[in-house]
Design an enzyme around this catalytic site. Structure first.
Site, PDB file in Angstrom:
ATOM      1  N   ARG A  61       0.966  -1.329   0.081  1.00  0.00           N
ATOM      2  CA  ARG A  61      -0.418   0.242   0.126  1.00  0.00           C
ATOM      3  C   ARG A  61       0.575   1.540   0.145  1.00  0.00           C
ATOM      4  O   ARG A  61       0.657   2.242  -0.813  1.00  0.00           O
ATOM      5  CB  ARG A  61      -0.940  -0.165   1.066  1.00  0.00           C
ATOM      6  CG  ARG A  61      -2.305   1.366   1.434  1.00  0.00           C
ATOM      7  CD  ARG A  61      -2.489   1.493  -0.012  1.00  0.00           C
ATOM      8  NE  ARG A  61      -3.800   0.832  -0.213  1.00  0.00           N
ATOM      9  CZ  ARG A  61      -3.603   0.654  -2.293  1.00  0.00           C
ATOM     10  NH1 ARG A  61      -2.684   1.658  -3.175  1.00  0.00           N
ATOM     11  NH2 ARG A  61      -4.135  -0.202  -2.811  1.00  0.00           N
ATOM     12  N   LYS A  96       1.829  24.614  -3.338  1.00  0.00           N
ATOM     13  CA  LYS A  96       0.676  23.914  -2.636  1.00  0.00           C
ATOM     14  C   LYS A  96       0.471  22.707  -2.963  1.00  0.00           C
ATOM     15  O   LYS A  96      -0.150  21.896  -4.148  1.00  0.00           O
ATOM     16  CB  LYS A  96      -0.976  24.957  -3.568  1.00  0.00           C
ATOM     17  CG  LYS A  96      -0.742  25.727  -3.484  1.00  0.00           C
ATOM     18  CD  LYS A  96      -2.346  26.348  -4.213  1.00  0.00           C
ATOM     19  CE  LYS A  96      -2.828  27.634  -3.874  1.00  0.00           C
ATOM     20  NZ  LYS A  96      -4.042  28.616  -5.616  1.00  0.00           N
ATOM     21  N   LYS A 128       3.058  39.391  -2.994  1.00  0.00           N
ATOM     22  CA  LYS A 128       1.863  38.810  -3.327  1.00  0.00           C
ATOM     23  C   LYS A 128       1.441  39.949  -2.335  1.00  0.00           C
ATOM     24  O   LYS A 128       1.231  40.918  -1.849  1.00  0.00           O
ATOM     25  CB  LYS A 128       1.585  37.671  -2.085  1.00  0.00           C
ATOM     26  CG  LYS A 128       2.451  36.747  -2.791  1.00  0.00           C
ATOM     27  CD  LYS A 128       1.676  35.204  -2.413  1.00  0.00           C
ATOM     28  CE  LYS A 128       0.533  34.681  -2.680  1.00  0.00           C
ATOM     29  NZ  LYS A 128       0.495  34.247  -4.185  1.00  0.00           N
ATOM     30  N   GLU A 162       3.203  39.478  -7.081  1.00  0.00           N
ATOM     31  CA  GLU A 162       1.648  39.741  -7.886  1.00  0.00           C
ATOM     32  C   GLU A 162       1.234  41.138  -8.066  1.00  0.00           C
ATOM     33  O   GLU A 162       0.874  41.722  -6.972  1.00  0.00           O
ATOM     34  CB  GLU A 162       1.361  39.217  -7.050  1.00  0.00           C
ATOM     35  CG  GLU A 162      -0.196  38.383  -7.378  1.00  0.00           C
ATOM     36  CD  GLU A 162      -1.022  37.625  -6.222  1.00  0.00           C
ATOM     37  OE1 GLU A 162      -1.892  36.618  -6.346  1.00  0.00           O
ATOM     38  OE2 GLU A 162      -0.635  37.823  -5.361  1.00  0.00           O
ATOM     39  N   ASP A 183      -2.806  38.379 -11.510  1.00  0.00           N
ATOM     40  CA  ASP A 183      -3.394  37.147 -10.973  1.00  0.00           C
ATOM     41  C   ASP A 183      -5.208  37.251 -11.804  1.00  0.00           C
ATOM     42  O   ASP A 183      -5.395  38.488 -11.428  1.00  0.00           O
ATOM     43  CB  ASP A 183      -2.756  37.891  -9.963  1.00  0.00           C
ATOM     44  CG  ASP A 183      -3.647  36.320  -8.692  1.00  0.00           C
ATOM     45  OD1 ASP A 183      -3.879  35.233  -8.714  1.00  0.00           O
ATOM     46  OD2 ASP A 183      -4.662  36.972  -7.823  1.00  0.00           O
TER      47      ASP A 183
END
Length: 247
Positions: A61, A96, A128, A162, A183
């Site tokens: 597994r 992410k 950002k 950004e 963005d």
């Protein structure tokens, strides 16, 4: 036993698959039949595993989870890359990623033909929207933030910012940003932003881009398209470990 894929895709993680069994028992022999990054067909044998049944079943597994996860990422990445055939735009991943698996998942992106964005906060400066919002309360505008970041890091460290408007894209490029992240812009705004940057920085489109829209986004002239879904939403490729009747 044989590791056999039940659907077509791009394989990634086979050396890791073999290492799981090696950790459990040095006597287990794993023979890899293809190399990572290779396109695979449904029903294709990816690896053969011979040895103690206890070790094989104990590792089954974990070995499959890793192989299926990484192959799913490589497969999804390859689909995005294929959608841009003939265009210079490159597909990027993001941070992410699954906690603890970032290096492996970004490796899988490369196996699918994608390019890695930064691995961690230390790899590059990315200013950002949240950073800019905090700086604005201190009277620091976008251009000043970019210039300060440029002065604070060495010449080999990239500074990216950004932006959400054409005018901010122009300001970022004029201030010395290496990359301007555009963005959540529509296609018309992306074209205008690329024109405003005018080659003074690289451009990166980001935000809600799908397989259905990625080519149109690339055709606006952006250098990169970052896709968080490559790692946070990739479906595991269906691969099984089954008894090898010929043995």
């Amino acid at each position: 036993a044989q590791a056999r894929t039940r659907e077509a895709g791009v394989v990634a993680g086979l050396p890791l698959f073999a290492e799981v069994f090696r950790q459990l028992s040095p006597a287990v022999v794993v023979t890899l039949k293809v190399e990572d990054g290779a396109p695979i067909a449904a029903g294709q044998v990816l690896a053969e595993v011979v040895g103690d049944a206890h070790a094989i079943l104990a590792g089954e597994r974990v070995a499959l989870n890793l192989l299926q996860r990484l192959s799913g990422i490589a497969t999804l990445t390859a689909r995005y890359v294929a959608a841009l055939a003939g265009l210079p735009t490159r597909i990027l991943d993001t941070r992410k990623t699954t906690p603890g698996l970032r290096a492996l998942e970004k490796y899988a992106v490369r196996m699918g033909g994608g390019v890695n964005h930064r691995f961690c906060l230390a790899d590059a400066v990315l200013i950002k929207d949240n950073h800019l919002a905090v700086l604005a309360t201190q009277g620091i505008d976008l251009a000043t933030a970019v210039r300060r970041a440029r002065l604070a890091v060495g010449p080999t460290v990239r500074v990216e910012v950004e932006v959400e408007s054409v005018e901010d894209a122009r300001r970022a490029a004029e201030a010395g940003a290496d990359i301007v992240m555009l963005d959540n812009m529509d296609l018309a705004t992306l074209r205008q932003a690329v024109a405003a940057i005018d080659g003074r920085a690289r451009s990166e489109a980001s935000g809600g881009i799908t397989l259905e829209t990625v080519r149109a986004v690339a055709e606006t002239g952006v250098d990169f398209i970052s896709i968080g879904a490559l790692t946070h939403s990739a479906r595991a490729l269906d691969i099984g470990l089954d008894n090898w009747p010929e043995r």
